[in-house]
Motif scaffolding. Structure first.
Motif, short mmCIF file in Angstrom:
data_model
loop_
_atom_site.label_atom_id
_atom_site.label_comp_id
_atom_site.label_asym_id
_atom_site.label_seq_id
_atom_site.Cartn_x
_atom_site.Cartn_y
_atom_site.Cartn_z
N TYR A 1 5.38 14.34 4.10
CA TYR A 1 5.01 15.76 4.14
C TYR A 1 4.34 16.19 2.83
O TYR A 1 3.45 17.04 2.84
CB TYR A 1 6.25 16.62 4.40
N GLN A 2 4.74 15.60 1.71
CA GLN A 2 4.08 15.91 0.43
C GLN A 2 2.62 15.46 0.45
O GLN A 2 1.76 16.08 -0.17
CB GLN A 2 4.81 15.22 -0.71
N THR A 3 2.36 14.39 1.19
CA THR A 3 1.01 13.84 1.25
C THR A 3 0.15 14.54 2.30
O THR A 3 -1.01 14.84 2.05
CB THR A 3 1.07 12.32 1.58
N GLU A 4 0.74 14.78 3.46
CA GLU A 4 0.01 15.42 4.56
C GLU A 4 0.87 16.53 5.14
O GLU A 4 1.77 16.27 5.94
CB GLU A 4 -0.34 14.39 5.65
N LYS A 5 0.61 17.75 4.74
CA LYS A 5 1.43 18.89 5.17
C LYS A 5 1.00 19.39 6.55
O LYS A 5 0.37 20.45 6.68
CB LYS A 5 1.35 20.01 4.13
N HIS B 1 4.60 16.77 10.76
CA HIS B 1 5.39 16.15 9.69
C HIS B 1 6.49 17.10 9.21
O HIS B 1 7.59 16.64 8.86
CB HIS B 1 4.48 15.77 8.53
N LYS B 2 6.22 18.37 9.22
CA LYS B 2 7.24 19.35 8.83
C LYS B 2 8.39 19.32 9.83
O LYS B 2 9.57 19.37 9.45
CB LYS B 2 6.62 20.74 8.77
N HIS B 3 8.05 19.23 11.12
CA HIS B 3 9.08 19.17 12.17
C HIS B 3 9.94 17.92 12.02
O HIS B 3 11.17 17.97 12.13
CB HIS B 3 8.41 19.19 13.54
N LEU B 4 9.29 16.78 11.76
CA LEU B 4 10.03 15.53 11.60
C LEU B 4 10.98 15.61 10.41
O LEU B 4 12.12 15.12 10.47
CB LEU B 4 9.05 14.37 11.42
N ASP C 1 0.85 -1.19 0.00
CA ASP C 1 0.00 0.00 0.00
C ASP C 1 0.89 1.24 0.00
O ASP C 1 1.37 1.68 1.05
CB ASP C 1 -0.92 -0.01 1.23
N GLU C 2 1.11 1.80 -1.18
CA GLU C 2 2.03 2.93 -1.32
C GLU C 2 1.51 4.21 -0.67
O GLU C 2 2.23 5.19 -0.54
CB GLU C 2 2.32 3.19 -2.80
N THR C 3 0.25 4.21 -0.25
CA THR C 3 -0.33 5.40 0.38
C THR C 3 -0.34 5.29 1.91
O THR C 3 -0.89 6.15 2.59
CB THR C 3 -1.78 5.61 -0.09
N TYR C 4 0.29 4.25 2.44
CA TYR C 4 0.20 3.96 3.87
C TYR C 4 1.18 4.85 4.65
O TYR C 4 2.34 4.51 4.87
CB TYR C 4 0.50 2.48 4.10
N ILE C 5 0.71 6.00 5.09
CA ILE C 5 1.53 7.01 5.76
C ILE C 5 2.17 6.47 7.04
O ILE C 5 3.35 6.72 7.33
CB ILE C 5 0.68 8.26 6.10
N LYS C 6 1.42 5.70 7.81
CA LYS C 6 1.93 5.18 9.08
C LYS C 6 3.17 4.32 8.86
O LYS C 6 4.11 4.36 9.66
CB LYS C 6 0.84 4.37 9.78
#
Length: 498
Positions: A355-359, A363-366, A324-329
């Motif tokens: 970060y590109q997927t969920e700004k 995520h920016k800090h990470l 699942d290429e969309t699996y953010i976790k």
């Protein structure tokens, strides 16, 4: 007497007026003509009503059934149309249009063999009938696509099956069997919305269709909505008790749900070894359930990180992402493992994807933190140079410098080969650089935070003189040299200042 002679014409008002056969035929023809008029106007519902009236008046007239069959076909009521066209040819076996319509209904409903027999019957009566000739070819094509689809399904070539069913449905547009097979293969290909649409269309026409209920459940199952999936499988089995696919899918769904819940429970209780084993067992239940297995791999990766099996955790997260290429976790978990193993470039790549997927701010800090660690990793690691931990105290840093400076001082290796002398001189210089930075709280703070030391005026270039650091540290007023200490044995040295 005259009145008695006319008794048959004087009837009770509540009784229907009896008409002669000729009058009934005439009235039936009138209904048929009205039906024809509505048919031409494409008002098929009214046409159906008048053809029905004609049939009620003359139930032995083949053409009336043929006309009503044509109307039912326009209303997409092919099963009813099939019954009417069959009745038409029973009444008149030479009724060409009746045979054509029966064949067309069989074909549209997906029974190509029966359709072919009807069209062959027409060709027996009219060998040059172009419509029948074309429909025979269409029926043969459907049979060929069915055969190809069967072979494709056995080989798990689901794309081929979808292609074949699409081609077959061009002539058999009302065939639920073809639609269900297409929907099942779409589900197996992970094209769940398309599969759901096809199955839902069937259920709107036939809410008891066990195959369509099974496909709906299959889509939910593969989308990791296991509880809802089980409900559809149970409903499919209620409608079709011998539906083996629904029975197997229901069993797998229940087993997968139970094993995953056991693994989650063990993880929450801190029993990581047991959780790892349970997730591993769950992964063997159904290799085709991509989304659930992606979550199981990610869960096992999380457990692996808790058990300090970081390489295994990275591998599990990678498997989850492949599914699942969309699996953010899974990206986040793998990125953290990369950070823990100091693989900063890989960590940055994963955090950039996230970060590109969920700004989000988090995520920016990470991402920024990973970029900083990457930047820091590309500098000399002064802690490694001195052989100390990043949390080493001031005394530990001094002791480490003393040891390494004496170990790599050029004078100590004056008798070695040119290559060794150059290597030791390089190491001596690095030790001096490291001590210069780590012994100064301000410089150390900037170094730890990844800031450029050049801004502090720290010269670490070719002009850096490690001997000055050495002299200052050991407090000697002049030059120094390494000399053998006879009492220390060979290979031992002491230093003295001149």
């Amino acid at each position: 007497m005259a009145t008695e002679d006319c008794d048959d014409l004087i009837m009770d008002p509540d009784m229907e007026i009896l008409l002669s056969d000729e009058e009934m035929e005439r009235e039936a023809e009138g209904f048929k003509e009205q039906g024809n008029a509505y048919y031409v106007k494409k008002n098929y519902s009214e046409a159906f009503n008048y053809y029905t009236k004609a049939i009620d008046m003359c139930p032995k007239n083949a053409s009336y059934y043929g006309n009503r069959a044509a109307t039912l076909m326009m209303l997409y009521r092919y099963r009813e149309a099939l019954e009417d066209s069959q009745q038409a040819v029973r009444l008149d076996d030479t009724f060409v249009k009746g045979h054509l319509r029966e064949g067309k209904c069989h074909q549209t409903l997906g029974n190509a063999m029966a359709a072919s027999r009807c069209f062959q019957r027409v060709l027996e009566m009219e060998p040059d009938n172009s419509q029948a000739q074309q429909e025979v070819k269409n029926a043969e094509s459907i049979l060929e696509f069915e055969k190809m689809a069967e072979i494709g399904f056995e080989k798990r070539d689901f794309r081929m099956v979808v292609f074949c069913m699409d081609r077959a449905l061009e002539s058999a547009s009302a065939c639920h069997r073809f639609k269900v097979l297409k929907a099942e293969c779409l589900a197996l290909l992970g094209r769940y919305p398309e599969a759901q649409t096809v199955a839902s269309d069937i259920l709107r026409m036939d809410c008891t269709n066990g195959d369509a209920l099974y496909v709906r459940g299959l889509c939910l199952y593969y989308e990791d909505c296991i509880d809802k999936a089980v409900q559809f499988f149970v409903q499919a089995l209620r409608m079709t008790p011998d539906h083996e696919k629904a029975r197997l899918a229901c069993r797998n769904a229940k087993a997968l749900r139970a094993k995953k819940e056991e693994g989650n429970k063990a993880f929450k209780e801190g029993n990581y070894d047991l959780a790892y084993d349970l997730y591993t067992e769950a992964l063997t239940i159904d290799p085709n359930n991509i989304k659930t297995n992606a979550k199981l791999f990610c869960n096992r990766g999380t457990v692996g990180s808790k058990l300090k099996k970081l390489d295994q955790a990275i591998e599990d997260c990678t498997k989850a992402i492949k599914l699942d290429e969309t699996y953010i976790k899974a990206y986040l978990r793998r990125a953290q493992c990369y950070m823990d193993t100091e693989q900063y470039e890989e960590a940055v790549r994963d955090y950039e994807k996230v970060y590109q997927t969920e700004k989000t701010k988090e995520h920016k800090h990470l991402l920024k933190n990973a970029q900083l660690e990457l930047k820091k990793s590309k500098r000399k690691d002064y802690y490694k140079v001195l052989g100390v931990d990043k949390h080493a105290t001031e005394d530990e840093i001094k002791k480490a410098y003393r040891k390494r400076a004496l170990m790599h001082h050029p004078d100590r290796h004056s008798g070695a080969s040119t290559e060794v002398q150059k290597e030791e001189e390089k190491k001596f210089k690095e030790v001096g650089e490291a001590f210069t930075v780590l012994s100064d709280p301000k410089k150390k703070s900037r170094y730890d935070s990844g800031q450029d030391l050049e801004e502090e005026g720290v010269n670490m270039g070719a002009d850096f003189d490690a001997n000055n650091i050495f002299k200052a540290f050991f407090g000697g007023p002049g030059g120094f040299s390494f000399e053998g200490n006879p009492s220390s044995g060979p290979g031992n040295f002491f230093f003295q200042f001149g």
